[in-house]
Design a protein around this motif. Structure first.
Motif, short mmCIF file in Angstrom:
data_model
loop_
_atom_site.label_atom_id
_atom_site.label_comp_id
_atom_site.label_asym_id
_atom_site.label_seq_id
_atom_site.Cartn_x
_atom_site.Cartn_y
_atom_site.Cartn_z
N GLY A 58 0.79 -1.22 0.00
CA GLY A 58 0.00 0.00 0.00
C GLY A 58 0.83 1.27 0.00
N GLU A 59 0.12 2.39 -0.20
CA GLU A 59 0.73 3.72 -0.18
C GLU A 59 -0.13 4.65 0.66
OE1 GLU A 59 3.60 4.68 -1.28
OE2 GLU A 59 4.09 2.74 -2.18
N GLY A 60 0.52 5.58 1.35
CA GLY A 60 -0.20 6.55 2.18
C GLY A 60 0.42 6.64 3.55
N PRO A 61 -0.32 7.19 4.53
CA PRO A 61 0.20 7.24 5.90
C PRO A 61 0.58 5.84 6.38
CG PRO A 61 -1.86 8.49 5.69
CD PRO A 61 -1.69 7.75 4.42
N ALA A 62 1.66 5.75 7.14
CA ALA A 62 2.16 4.44 7.57
C ALA A 62 1.41 3.91 8.79
CB ALA A 62 3.65 4.53 7.87
N ILE A 63 0.99 2.65 8.70
CA ILE A 63 0.49 1.89 9.85
C ILE A 63 1.48 0.77 10.12
CG2 ILE A 63 -1.34 0.43 10.78
CD1 ILE A 63 -3.33 1.82 8.97
N ILE A 64 2.04 0.77 11.31
CA ILE A 64 2.96 -0.31 11.71
C ILE A 64 2.19 -1.25 12.64
CG2 ILE A 64 5.19 -0.90 12.73
CD1 ILE A 64 5.43 1.00 10.35
N ILE A 65 2.08 -2.51 12.24
CA ILE A 65 1.36 -3.50 13.04
C ILE A 65 2.37 -4.30 13.86
CG2 ILE A 65 -0.04 -5.60 12.93
CD1 ILE A 65 -1.42 -4.47 10.48
N LEU A 66 2.07 -4.42 15.16
CA LEU A 66 2.97 -5.11 16.09
C LEU A 66 2.26 -6.34 16.66
CD1 LEU A 66 4.21 -1.85 17.79
CD2 LEU A 66 5.50 -3.23 16.15
N HIS A 67 2.78 -7.51 16.36
CA HIS A 67 2.14 -8.76 16.79
C HIS A 67 2.46 -9.06 18.25
CE1 HIS A 67 5.92 -11.08 16.62
NE2 HIS A 67 6.20 -10.41 15.51
N GLY A 68 1.75 -10.04 18.79
CA GLY A 68 1.92 -10.41 20.20
C GLY A 68 2.98 -11.48 20.41
N LEU A 69 3.09 -11.93 21.64
CA LEU A 69 4.13 -12.87 22.04
C LEU A 69 4.01 -14.19 21.29
CD1 LEU A 69 6.51 -13.47 23.91
CD2 LEU A 69 4.88 -14.06 25.71
N MET A 70 2.80 -14.68 21.13
CA MET A 70 2.57 -15.94 20.40
C MET A 70 1.86 -15.66 19.07
SD MET A 70 3.82 -18.51 22.09
CE MET A 70 4.57 -18.68 23.71
N GLY A 71 1.89 -14.41 18.62
CA GLY A 71 1.11 -14.01 17.47
C GLY A 71 1.88 -14.06 16.16
N ALA A 72 1.32 -14.77 15.18
CA ALA A 72 1.93 -14.80 13.85
C ALA A 72 1.52 -13.56 13.06
CB ALA A 72 1.46 -16.05 13.11
N LEU A 73 2.34 -13.19 12.08
CA LEU A 73 2.00 -12.05 11.23
C LEU A 73 0.66 -12.29 10.53
CD1 LEU A 73 5.04 -11.54 11.78
CD2 LEU A 73 5.22 -10.67 9.46
N SER A 74 0.38 -13.54 10.21
CA SER A 74 -0.85 -13.86 9.48
C SER A 74 -2.11 -13.58 10.30
CB SER A 74 -0.84 -15.33 9.05
OG SER A 74 -0.72 -16.18 10.18
N ASN A 75 -1.96 -13.41 11.62
CA ASN A 75 -3.13 -13.06 12.45
C ASN A 75 -3.76 -11.76 11.98
OD1 ASN A 75 -2.27 -15.25 13.91
ND2 ASN A 75 -1.89 -14.14 15.81
N PHE A 76 -2.97 -10.93 11.31
CA PHE A 76 -3.43 -9.61 10.88
C PHE A 76 -3.74 -9.57 9.38
CE2 PHE A 76 -1.21 -8.63 14.80
CZ PHE A 76 -1.98 -7.62 15.37
N ASP A 77 -3.85 -10.72 8.73
CA ASP A 77 -4.01 -10.74 7.27
C ASP A 77 -5.16 -9.85 6.79
OD1 ASP A 77 -1.93 -12.18 6.29
OD2 ASP A 77 -3.01 -14.08 6.09
N THR A 78 -6.33 -9.99 7.40
CA THR A 78 -7.50 -9.24 6.94
C THR A 78 -7.30 -7.75 7.12
OG1 THR A 78 -8.89 -11.13 7.56
CG2 THR A 78 -10.01 -9.07 7.10
N THR A 79 -6.74 -7.35 8.25
CA THR A 79 -6.49 -5.93 8.51
C THR A 79 -5.41 -5.39 7.58
OG1 THR A 79 -7.21 -6.15 10.81
CG2 THR A 79 -5.74 -4.30 10.31
N PHE A 80 -4.36 -6.16 7.40
CA PHE A 80 -3.27 -5.79 6.49
C PHE A 80 -3.80 -5.55 5.08
CE2 PHE A 80 0.11 -6.96 3.50
CZ PHE A 80 1.20 -6.25 3.98
#
Length: 252
Positions: free
Chosen positions: A17-39
């Protein structure tokens, strides 16, 4: 989308994407894919979205803590030449976002916290990790969600393998103790950034009272509840989560 990772030096991350930056920070047992829909949603709707892999198990043991993970985030933003970003964190990721905001307020335009640790001392689990017992790990994983079916065998296997790896288990304990040590209660009233709190009504890990405390202590916060939802709203109710967040961001 988050399976397409880029590696540059010590950084591995997903970006779109392009535009203002959103940095997503996962949890201790959280995979990056947990945020797929939001990403996918926000990278397709006017934002540059990045999810760095946090070096939870790569730092030296004595540097395995919230402070050093916040420093890693600072270095990552400098690497990506991002001066200011919206920080979105779940669980430990929210805690890192808060500690980062305390240290580098000029780099944070706004905060989005969902099931964040930082106030509630049992946020990392009371007796976790307990090695060896698969059924115990499976139950703990299911307890994270309102709908236990979200805790797939793949997810449970990942957690089980982590806590049965001696080094990873030790580092998990160090991070959990660091999270308790770095309680943010005294720091929150100083944070002026607009903050969106999105909480599952049935969160057993960081319960509703934790959300109410965050809302009370953060001077510029809005609190939104999602029903039939546990600790990871962006996984369990992704469409509702995205709808709330998109509306909130549009209002700022």
């Amino acid at each position: 989308m988050t399976k397409k990772l880029t590696t540059e030096g010590k950084y591995t991350y997903a970006e779109a994407g392009e535009g203002p930056a959103i940095i997503i920070l996962h949890g201790l047992m959280g995979a990056l894919s947990n945020f797929d829909t939001t990403f996918n949603h926000f990278s397709s709707n006017g934002y540059k979205v990045l999810i760095p892999e946090l070096p939870l198990y790569k730092l030296p043991l004595l540097k395995t803590n919230v402070k050093q993970l916040s420093k890693f985030l600072k270095d990552f933003l400098e690497h990506k030449k991002i001066d200011k970003a919206i920080l979105l964190g779940n669980s430990l990721g929210g805690h890192i976002a808060l500690y980062f905001t305390k240290q580098y307020p000029e780099n944070v335009s706004s905060l989005v916290l969902t099931g964040s640790s930082g106030l509630y001392e049992k946020a990392m689990g009371d007796s976790f990790p307990k090695r060896g017992n698969y059924e115990y790990i499976e139950q703990k994983a299911k307890d994270v969600f309102y709908d236990p079916k979200i805790a797939t065998k793949e997810l449970v296997d990942d957690v089980y393998n982590t806590v049965n790896d001696r080094v990873k288990a030790l580092k998990t304990i160090y991070i959990a103790k660091s999270a308790i040590r770095h309680n943010m209660a005294k720091d929150l009233p100083e944070m002026q950034q607009a903050t969106c709190l999105i909480w599952g009504k049935q969160d057993n890990v960081t319960p509703p009272e934790a959300a109410l405390d965050f809302h009370k202590l953060l001077p510029n916060s809005d609190l939104f509840w999602i029903d039939k939802c546990g600790h990871a709203a962006m996984m369990e109710q992704p469409e509702e989560f995205n709808k709330i967040l998109a509306s909130w961001l549009a209002s700022k």
